[in-house]
Design a protein around this motif. Sequence first.
Motif, short mmCIF file in Angstrom:
data_model
loop_
_atom_site.label_atom_id
_atom_site.label_comp_id
_atom_site.label_asym_id
_atom_site.label_seq_id
_atom_site.Cartn_x
_atom_site.Cartn_y
_atom_site.Cartn_z
N LYS A 48 12.60 2.01 4.89
CA LYS A 48 11.50 2.97 4.94
C LYS A 48 10.81 2.97 6.30
CE LYS A 48 11.77 4.12 0.53
NZ LYS A 48 12.09 5.48 0.06
N GLY A 49 11.35 2.21 7.25
CA GLY A 49 10.77 2.20 8.59
C GLY A 49 9.75 1.11 8.83
N LYS A 105 0.81 -1.21 0.00
CA LYS A 105 0.00 0.00 0.00
C LYS A 105 0.85 1.26 0.00
CE LYS A 105 -3.70 -2.29 2.62
NZ LYS A 105 -4.50 -2.27 3.89
N HIS A 106 1.95 1.23 0.75
CA HIS A 106 2.76 2.44 0.91
C HIS A 106 3.88 2.54 -0.12
CE1 HIS A 106 0.97 1.71 4.95
NE2 HIS A 106 0.78 3.02 4.91
N LEU A 107 4.35 1.41 -0.63
CA LEU A 107 5.37 1.41 -1.68
C LEU A 107 4.73 0.86 -2.95
CD1 LEU A 107 8.56 0.11 0.19
CD2 LEU A 107 7.71 2.44 -0.07
N ASP A 134 4.16 -0.56 -6.90
CA ASP A 134 4.72 -1.66 -7.68
C ASP A 134 5.99 -1.23 -8.40
OD1 ASP A 134 2.57 -3.07 -6.81
OD2 ASP A 134 1.69 -3.45 -8.78
N ASP A 135 5.94 -0.06 -9.03
CA ASP A 135 7.10 0.41 -9.80
C ASP A 135 8.32 0.59 -8.90
OD1 ASP A 135 5.58 0.40 -12.08
OD2 ASP A 135 5.13 2.55 -12.01
N GLU A 136 8.12 1.12 -7.70
CA GLU A 136 9.25 1.34 -6.79
C GLU A 136 9.87 0.00 -6.36
OE1 GLU A 136 10.29 3.81 -2.66
OE2 GLU A 136 8.22 3.68 -3.41
N LEU A 137 9.03 -0.97 -6.09
CA LEU A 137 9.54 -2.28 -5.67
C LEU A 137 10.21 -3.00 -6.84
CD1 LEU A 137 6.56 -3.44 -3.43
CD2 LEU A 137 8.77 -2.60 -2.66
#
Length: 807
Positions: free
Chosen positions: A265-266, A218-220, A222-225
């Motif tokens: 990212k915590g 939810k917070h990251l 698909d593209d970032e991962l």
Amino acid sequence: MKKHTLSQLLCVLLVTSLTTVAGAQSTKRKKATAPKKSATATTAMSDSAAASSMTIKAIEITGNKKIEKDAILAKITSKVGATYSAAAVREDVEAIFKLGFFNNIEVDRQVSGREATLTYKVLEKPSITEIIYEGNSEVKADDIADASGIKAYQLLNMTKVKEAVEKIQKLYEDKGFFLAKVEAEVRDVTKDETVQLVFKVRENDKVKVKQITILGNKHLSDDELKSKMLTKEGGFFSAMSGSGQYKQEMFERDVQILRFLYYNKGYVQAKVDRPQVTVTPDKKTIYITLRVEEGEQYDVGEVDFAGDILFPRQELYEAIKIDDNGVFAYDVLQKDISELTAKYGDLGYAYANVIPRTAFNAKERKVNLIFEFDKGSKVYFGKINVVGNSKTRDKVVRRELKVVEGELYNETRRRQSLENIQRLGFFEEVNFKTSVDPERNDVMNIDIAVKERNTGQIQLGAGYGTSNGFTLQGSVNQSNFLGKGQNLGASLNMSGNSSYYSLSFTEPYFQDTLWSVGGDVYQSANTARNDYDEEHRGGAIRFGHPIAEYTRGYLRYKYDDTKLGAKSFTENNTTYSTDQDLFPLATANGVTSSITGILEYDTRNDRQMPTKGMLASGSYEYAGVGGDLKFTRINANYRFYRNLFWDVTWRNNLQYSRIDSLEGQDVPFNELYLLGGPYSLRGYRSYHVGKMKRSKQLYDRLINQGLSPAEADERSMRFYGGTQQAMFQTELQFPLVKEAGIMGAVFFDAGAADDVLTDQNYYMDTGFGVRWYSPIGVLRFEWGFPLNRDTIYHDATVFEFSIGPSF
């Protein structure tokens, strides 16, 4: 219970039953006829007591052809003169089998009185006369042979053959052939003596990753991962980039990468489940599904220190960054641990341990952190050895060290030593392998393990222009000449009407001092400029010395003899001669005698192929030490390199130069600046960017040919050069096929060469290229597109092939 092969069990049964069978046969013979007494007659002992009282008279080995008899005898426990033991014979059979050279072993016992002769009959494994690879088209046979580990003329060992099959299977998986099948077949050449070993390969198609689906994030995004994963979805450029390949080992690393990304990212309680992999019926593509549980994001709570605290708390707080970061980030934590460890290491505590103790406050979503110190004992540097350097001499490595044997351990100077050796550019890898001295626990020995790279570099450039025709540029440089760290270089530039030759040599540590000494000699005839003939002969000597950390100063004396001459050239099917009103040749003829001071600051991690660091230099040349030609010149250059992520490197080059008159003389026009070419503005031909002047001679000829004054004015301009030049180059270099050393690049250049630099005389270009880091150097194929070209003098697209880094 030990497992035995069928042949081993048969041999054991043969030995243990030999007494009974022989006794039974002897009894039958006695009933028929009484045997004659003979010293050599074979007699079977029917009772175990009689057998155990026998003495071994002799031991024979038969059937061995490749394996020496003594090698077999050395492995058995039965000895001549010892008491015979069936148990010992069984152990002998097992010991001989363990040699791995035999398919079968039989033992024959010949008895005469109370003496026995033992004969070990062996059947050797056949030799492999030939190894054949069938069905491989995508992977070379040599690569398969290297992976298998089996060589011709070895004895056939089915265990090793099975291992070889697994290794070949793994090789194919690493290359993307996840569905490849490998089988081994043994073919007799001479029965029981020689065989052919055949590896049959069914490569099948490469398995392509069609789609990666991530659920629960939810917070990251698909593209970032996906951007951080090594496994990529297949696309249009998959064949070139290698994307879309599925490799089990690589994907397992992806799971760890995603977890690490969340930790940074915590999201310290994030979970990434094992992937679900679905293969399509045609076994050509796969779909991958990843499930993620992100959890809550945690911030940094209270930070404190405990244990062996050797510094004021305020100093420790200043050394760490995590308390300023806000979000609890794992990579920041690791950097802080490294910094704190280094502080203790600088005091001699080489084995200091910094343990992060974390406590999670779920209610406030904070991570409280305590750095606990265990300083250990002080350590001293022991023996420092250099290993792996077959070419480079030890002293070339040792003189870069900031540490010496016997002194107190210092972590910062140890790291600087490692960086200095890497910066030489002579080695692909440099590692400091530490070990505790066997005689003293407080002494650390260091092995500097290096992997040498080819330090010879070839640079080539080829091109074709309407004025110069075919042009070939090249240089050969050996930066580690004779393994002494010396630099020896030679270069040439040849075209239909020009040539350039030079030879240079540099000794970086003259007479084992900090002084560097070098020299150059060169000769050139006819440059790439078409308006006049130009010859140079000369040389230079250089001296250098370090001034501060990463900073060196140089002093150079240069002697140059220049001769210019008129020439003829053809443009638009018309022959012209040098316009000496525009290019007064006599004013640029003569000797230049100059002294140049240079200051250089260099923090690049590798002088040959940098990925981080900077190089800043400035110089001032005074051409007034005698000679005929007088001028002054200043140069400033700044290069910056940064690894953005993975293997993507951001490279920058900023340069400014200026030449001025001296003692009332005009600056020689052949010293003025022009830009363009593969090492300058890559969207323009060489010497095709800069100040232009009109040739009256050419103008009059064009008027006589019937051109209008306006058109003749446009076409009679010549590239003359300016007293200043400024240039900026930036590029991103990234891997296309990492395993093959093929990289891609996109670039942007901007520059101007004129007497006064304004916004109007800057030229810009952009482009892309493919680079192959080959054994002979960096092969560059680049396409440049000028953004503000002059349609008369500039092409719409410029392709350049060259060998060597851009900057």
